[in-house]
Enzyme design. Structure first.
Site, short mmCIF file in Angstrom:
data_model
loop_
_atom_site.label_atom_id
_atom_site.label_comp_id
_atom_site.label_asym_id
_atom_site.label_seq_id
_atom_site.Cartn_x
_atom_site.Cartn_y
_atom_site.Cartn_z
N CYS A 30 79.55 0.55 100.80
CA CYS A 30 80.33 -0.61 100.33
C CYS A 30 79.43 -1.59 99.57
O CYS A 30 78.54 -2.20 100.15
CB CYS A 30 80.97 -1.27 101.54
SG CYS A 30 81.62 -2.91 101.26
N CYS A 33 79.45 -5.19 100.77
CA CYS A 33 78.75 -5.26 102.07
C CYS A 33 77.25 -5.38 101.85
O CYS A 33 76.57 -6.14 102.55
CB CYS A 33 79.04 -4.01 102.90
SG CYS A 33 80.78 -3.76 103.31
#
Length: 105
Positions: A30, A33
């Site tokens: 991600c 993230c």
């Protein structure tokens, strides 16, 4: 020194039941993230023991992710004394996270 800890389905409850805890639901693939990770490190260094920051890899820990209804990552939960106070979905700049955390210090 950063105090950001990885937790698992098995250790989540014990690691997040007391005090002020910022929980980061994330995954290695991600992009947003990966953007929030250094921000959390900075917050940890600045606040030290005032807030505990834990990371939950959603791929490796589906039970905890399901329990909290995590549908998008990154999702940050602000927990205080085992109660979820706020949920933040998506990347947020450090200043915004500082404001949210400050409400509970």
């Amino acid at each position: 020194m950063s105090n950001v800890y990885e937790v698992s389905d098995a250790t989540f409850v014990e690691e997040t039941k007391e005090g002020l805890v910022l929980v980061d639901f994330w995954a290695p693939w991600c992009g947003p993230c990966r953007m929030v990770a250094p921000v959390l490190d900075e917050i940890s260094e600045e606040l030290g023991d005032k807030v505990k920051i834990v990371k939950v890899n959603v791929d490796d820990n589906p039970d905890t992710s399901k329990e909290f209804g995590i549908m998008s990552i990154p999702t940050l939960l602000v927990k205080q004394n085992n109660e979820v106070k706020e949920t933040i979905i998506g990347y947020r700049p450090k200043e915004e996270l500082d404001e949210v955390i400050a409400k509970y210090l």
